[in-house]
Design a protein around this motif. Structure first.
Motif, PDB file in Angstrom:
ATOM      1  N   GLY A   1       0.780  -1.233   0.000  1.00 42.62           N
ATOM      2  CA  GLY A   1       0.000   0.000   0.000  1.00 42.62           C
ATOM      3  C   GLY A   1       0.811   1.281   0.000  1.00 42.62           C
ATOM      4  O   GLY A   1       0.290   2.347   0.329  1.00 42.62           O
ATOM      5  N   MET A   2       2.102   1.199  -0.391  1.00 48.86           N
ATOM      6  CA  MET A   2       2.966   2.379  -0.390  1.00 48.86           C
ATOM      7  C   MET A   2       3.276   2.808  -1.827  1.00 48.86           C
ATOM      8  O   MET A   2       3.482   1.977  -2.706  1.00 48.86           O
ATOM      9  N   LEU A   3       3.322   4.121  -2.040  1.00 45.25           N
ATOM     10  CA  LEU A   3       3.637   4.679  -3.348  1.00 45.25           C
ATOM     11  C   LEU A   3       5.023   5.329  -3.308  1.00 45.25           C
ATOM     12  O   LEU A   3       5.341   6.057  -2.365  1.00 45.25           O
ATOM     13  N   GLU A   4       5.822   5.069  -4.325  1.00 44.85           N
ATOM     14  CA  GLU A   4       7.177   5.621  -4.336  1.00 44.85           C
ATOM     15  C   GLU A   4       7.142   7.129  -4.564  1.00 44.85           C
ATOM     16  O   GLU A   4       6.436   7.633  -5.435  1.00 44.85           O
ATOM     17  N   GLN A   5       7.944   7.840  -3.779  1.00 43.03           N
ATOM     18  CA  GLN A   5       8.045   9.293  -3.879  1.00 43.03           C
ATOM     19  C   GLN A   5       9.378   9.734  -4.467  1.00 43.03           C
ATOM     20  O   GLN A   5       9.448  10.702  -5.213  1.00 43.03           O
ATOM     21  N   SER A   6      10.451   9.043  -4.125  1.00 47.60           N
ATOM     22  CA  SER A   6      11.759   9.409  -4.665  1.00 47.60           C
ATOM     23  C   SER A   6      12.704   8.224  -4.548  1.00 47.60           C
ATOM     24  O   SER A   6      12.484   7.313  -3.753  1.00 47.60           O
ATOM     25  N   SER A   7      13.757   8.244  -5.353  1.00 54.48           N
ATOM     26  CA  SER A   7      14.785   7.208  -5.286  1.00 54.48           C
ATOM     27  C   SER A   7      16.098   7.786  -5.783  1.00 54.48           C
ATOM     28  O   SER A   7      16.124   8.631  -6.679  1.00 54.48           O
ATOM     29  N   SER A   8      17.188   7.356  -5.173  1.00 56.24           N
ATOM     30  CA  SER A   8      18.520   7.738  -5.620  1.00 56.24           C
ATOM     31  C   SER A   8      19.439   6.544  -5.435  1.00 56.24           C
ATOM     32  O   SER A   8      19.178   5.659  -4.614  1.00 56.24           O
ATOM     33  N   TYR A   9      20.516   6.532  -6.208  1.00 50.77           N
ATOM     34  CA  TYR A   9      21.432   5.387  -6.216  1.00 50.77           C
ATOM     35  C   TYR A   9      22.852   5.905  -6.051  1.00 50.77           C
ATOM     36  O   TYR A   9      23.314   6.746  -6.832  1.00 50.77           O
ATOM     37  N   LEU A  10      23.527   5.412  -5.017  1.00 52.79           N
ATOM     38  CA  LEU A  10      24.835   5.938  -4.640  1.00 52.79           C
ATOM     39  C   LEU A  10      25.887   4.839  -4.714  1.00 52.79           C
ATOM     40  O   LEU A  10      25.724   3.764  -4.129  1.00 52.79           O
ATOM     41  N   GLY A  11      26.978   5.096  -5.415  1.00 53.17           N
ATOM     42  CA  GLY A  11      28.066   4.148  -5.498  1.00 53.17           C
ATOM     43  C   GLY A  11      28.786   4.023  -4.166  1.00 53.17           C
ATOM     44  O   GLY A  11      28.989   5.004  -3.460  1.00 53.17           O
ATOM     45  N   GLN A  12      29.165   2.795  -3.808  1.00 51.44           N
ATOM     46  CA  GLN A  12      29.841   2.519  -2.549  1.00 51.44           C
ATOM     47  C   GLN A  12      31.188   1.838  -2.819  1.00 51.44           C
ATOM     48  O   GLN A  12      31.628   1.721  -3.964  1.00 51.44           O
ATOM     49  N   ARG A  13      31.838   1.404  -1.759  1.00 47.83           N
ATOM     50  CA  ARG A  13      33.111   0.709  -1.910  1.00 47.83           C
ATOM     51  C   ARG A  13      32.923  -0.678  -2.531  1.00 47.83           C
ATOM     52  O   ARG A  13      31.848  -1.257  -2.473  1.00 47.83           O
ATOM     53  N   ASN A  14      33.997  -1.183  -3.109  1.00 47.95           N
ATOM     54  CA  ASN A  14      34.050  -2.555  -3.625  1.00 47.95           C
ATOM     55  C   ASN A  14      32.962  -2.867  -4.653  1.00 47.95           C
ATOM     56  O   ASN A  14      32.523  -4.014  -4.786  1.00 47.95           O
ATOM     57  N   GLY A  15      32.519  -1.841  -5.359  1.00 47.83           N
ATOM     58  CA  GLY A  15      31.578  -2.063  -6.452  1.00 47.83           C
ATOM     59  C   GLY A  15      30.121  -2.167  -6.058  1.00 47.83           C
ATOM     60  O   GLY A  15      29.272  -2.480  -6.910  1.00 47.83           O
ATOM     61  N   PHE A  16      29.777  -1.912  -4.806  1.00 48.28           N
ATOM     62  CA  PHE A  16      28.381  -1.972  -4.372  1.00 48.28           C
ATOM     63  C   PHE A  16      27.649  -0.682  -4.752  1.00 48.28           C
ATOM     64  O   PHE A  16      28.253   0.382  -4.862  1.00 48.28           O
ATOM     65  N   THR A  17      26.342  -0.797  -4.921  1.00 49.46           N
ATOM     66  CA  THR A  17      25.485   0.368  -5.163  1.00 49.46           C
ATOM     67  C   THR A  17      24.372   0.368  -4.120  1.00 49.46           C
ATOM     68  O   THR A  17      23.729  -0.663  -3.884  1.00 49.46           O
ATOM     69  N   LEU A  18      24.155   1.524  -3.508  1.00 50.19           N
ATOM     70  CA  LEU A  18      23.128   1.674  -2.471  1.00 50.19           C
ATOM     71  C   LEU A  18      21.925   2.404  -3.055  1.00 50.19           C
ATOM     72  O   LEU A  18      22.068   3.410  -3.739  1.00 50.19           O
ATOM     73  N   GLN A  19      20.744   1.883  -2.772  1.00 47.23           N
ATOM     74  CA  GLN A  19      19.518   2.563  -3.191  1.00 47.23           C
ATOM     75  C   GLN A  19      18.856   3.203  -1.987  1.00 47.23           C
ATOM     76  O   GLN A  19      18.713   2.571  -0.937  1.00 47.23           O
ATOM     77  N   VAL A  20      18.502   4.465  -2.122  1.00 43.54           N
ATOM     78  CA  VAL A  20      17.808   5.214  -1.073  1.00 43.54           C
ATOM     79  C   VAL A  20      16.405   5.486  -1.591  1.00 43.54           C
ATOM     80  O   VAL A  20      16.206   6.272  -2.521  1.00 43.54           O
ATOM     81  N   ARG A  21      15.411   4.837  -0.987  1.00 39.24           N
ATOM     82  CA  ARG A  21      14.042   4.852  -1.519  1.00 39.24           C
ATOM     83  C   ARG A  21      13.080   5.427  -0.490  1.00 39.24           C
ATOM     84  O   ARG A  21      13.143   5.087   0.701  1.00 39.24           O
ATOM     85  N   LEU A  22      12.197   6.279  -0.956  1.00 35.99           N
ATOM     86  CA  LEU A  22      11.182   6.870  -0.093  1.00 35.99           C
ATOM     87  C   LEU A  22       9.804   6.546  -0.641  1.00 35.99           C
ATOM     88  O   LEU A  22       9.506   6.812  -1.800  1.00 35.99           O
ATOM     89  N   PHE A  23       8.974   5.928   0.237  1.00 40.03           N
ATOM     90  CA  PHE A  23       7.607   5.566  -0.137  1.00 40.03           C
ATOM     91  C   PHE A  23       6.642   6.250   0.828  1.00 40.03           C
ATOM     92  O   PHE A  23       6.980   6.526   1.978  1.00 40.03           O
ATOM     93  N   GLN A  24       5.436   6.491   0.344  1.00 44.25           N
ATOM     94  CA  GLN A  24       4.449   7.178   1.182  1.00 44.25           C
ATOM     95  C   GLN A  24       3.122   6.462   1.134  1.00 44.25           C
ATOM     96  O   GLN A  24       2.711   5.931   0.100  1.00 44.25           O
ATOM     97  N   ARG A  25       2.463   6.441   2.303  1.00 44.37           N
ATOM     98  CA  ARG A  25       1.105   5.908   2.365  1.00 44.37           C
ATOM     99  C   ARG A  25       0.110   7.027   2.084  1.00 44.37           C
ATOM    100  O   ARG A  25       0.299   8.154   2.560  1.00 44.37           O
ATOM    101  N   ALA A  26      -0.890   6.733   1.307  1.00 45.56           N
ATOM    102  CA  ALA A  26      -1.863   7.753   0.950  1.00 45.56           C
ATOM    103  C   ALA A  26      -2.578   8.275   2.196  1.00 45.56           C
ATOM    104  O   ALA A  26      -2.925   7.492   3.098  1.00 45.56           O
ATOM    105  N   PRO A  27      -2.794   9.597   2.298  1.00 46.89           N
ATOM    106  CA  PRO A  27      -3.512  10.147   3.472  1.00 46.89           C
ATOM    107  C   PRO A  27      -4.980   9.774   3.407  1.00 46.89           C
ATOM    108  O   PRO A  27      -5.520   9.433   2.341  1.00 46.89           O
ATOM    109  N   LEU A  28      -5.659   9.846   4.542  1.00 42.88           N
ATOM    110  CA  LEU A  28      -7.081   9.601   4.575  1.00 42.88           C
ATOM    111  C   LEU A  28      -7.800  10.706   3.813  1.00 42.88           C
ATOM    112  O   LEU A  28      -7.469  11.887   3.924  1.00 42.88           O
ATOM    113  N   SER A  29      -8.772  10.305   3.020  1.00 48.07           N
ATOM    114  CA  SER A  29      -9.495  11.303   2.231  1.00 48.07           C
ATOM    115  C   SER A  29     -10.548  12.007   3.078  1.00 48.07           C
ATOM    116  O   SER A  29     -10.978  11.520   4.095  1.00 48.07           O
TER     117      SER A  29
END
Length: 353
Positions: free
Chosen positions: A325-353
């Motif tokens: 039930g979560m909707l993606e709001q933003s994402s970024s991908y950051l290079g790390q040591r030894n060839g790893f890649t980190l994903q930073v993801r933000l999701f949001q739950r819809a507010p009550l109508s």
């Protein structure tokens, strides 16, 4: 007469060249057609065996070693190796060597290939299979064993935790990006935040400065003590510590504006369930912040860093969050040591109508 003869000879040579090119093109097209037919036959052959479909089903969201698959399927290694070879030859599996061990995972669907639709159909068929009770019981034992091994790793390596962490994704390499997101989500001094699996607790002081109440939950007492020592050095008094995991009954009592899963999912036996349980605490309009490794092939992280999963495809996390039930709001991908890649993801739950 001489000019006419030369012109005739030139046209004849051009026609011969054109015919050679046409013949070459026809031969190439015939070879490509033969290759497509062979590939299609390999796919169909791979899908024609119930055991091979069960292998694909077991590897839907995981990479497993040959011995693990043998245990789950109650099949001897020589027999299973044949089936794995067939699946690999069809392009449905790919293997990764880690020291003396070989792990298998499903190949990604390459939508640019002519057989992508057929590959998707085979995998979709495997995903619809229901595992029998004996296999499910063995799978549960495997997951519990992995989880126990991960907990033991942290108990035995708490003094080396930061060193091991730095091999993959040192907090200093992504802390700024996380703090910016936390700042954008909160009105300083109000609301509630929850972090599951805080590790040594480097993120807790940041959360404590932006939220009125912060809950820190960890199933490893030694790590929870380390996180508390980090917080004690800041003088913050608005952070509460809980020994347990995301399935604890007290979790249901937390109504959070922000839930954080910072480098946690690859240490849990059932990451999809952990994510879903974390979402239970997100209030309408609230957010879920996930930092996690992208899918990788570095099997040494299992033993050196207590990892149970070799990262996750970004689309998989989006799928899990969406099903919760979560909707993606933003994402970024950051290079790390030894060839790893980190994903930073933000999701949001819809507010009550």
């Amino acid at each position: 007469m001489l000019a006419a003869a030369e012109k005739f000879e030139r046209r004849r040579d051009e026609n011969r060249g054109a015919k050679v090119r046409l013949d070459a093109n026809a031969q190439e097209q015939e070879q490509q057609q033969d290759l497509r037919e062979e590939s299609a036959a390999a796919f169909l052959k791979a899908a024609a065996d119930p055991l091979r479909l069960r292998v694909l089903r077991l590897l839907r969201q995981d990479a497993m070693g040959v011995s693990e698959l043998c245990d789950l399927l109650a099949v001897r290694q020589p027999a299973l190796s044949h089936h794995l070879k067939v699946l690999s030859g069809a392009g449905l599996l790919r293997s990764e060597r880690d020291g003396n061990h070989i792990f298998y995972r499903r190949s990604d669907v390459d939508r640019s290939l002519a057989l992508a639709t057929l590959q998707q159909a085979v995998l979709a068929t495997a995903d619809q299979l229901e595992l029998d009770q004996e296999t499910l019981a063995r799978l549960n034992i495997l997951q519990k064993t992995r989880e126990l091994n991960s907990r033991n790793f942290f108990k035995q390596n708490v003094q080396k935790f930061r060193e091991q962490q730095d091999l993959i994704a040192a907090p200093v390499r992504y802390a700024e990006a996380v703090e910016e997101l936390v700042t954008s989500l909160s009105a300083t001094g109000s609301g509630t935040a929850l972090e599951l699996g805080p590790g040594e607790g480097w993120l807790l002081p940041i959360l404590g400065l932006h939220f009125e109440t912060v809950h820190a939950v960890d199933n490893a007492e030694v790590m929870l003590d380390a996180a508390q020592r980090t917080v004690d050095q800041t003088g913050l008094k608005n952070i509460k510590f809980h020994l347990g995991d995301s399935s604890g009954a007290y979790i249901d009592e937390i109504d959070a504006d922000l839930v954080v899963l910072n480098m946690v999912l690859h240490h849990t036996a059932e990451p999809k369930r952990t994510l879903s349980e974390a979402v239970r605490c997100v209030k309408p309009g609230g957010a879920l912040l996930i930092t996690e490794l992208c899918e990788h092939k570095q099997g040494w992280a299992r033993e050196s860093c207590g990892d149970l999963w070799l990262g996750f495809a970004p689309t998989l996390l989006e799928e899990w969050a969406g099903s919760a039930g979560m909707l993606e709001q933003s994402s970024s991908y950051l290079g790390q040591r030894n060839g790893f890649t980190l994903q930073v993801r933000l999701f949001q739950r819809a507010p009550l109508s």
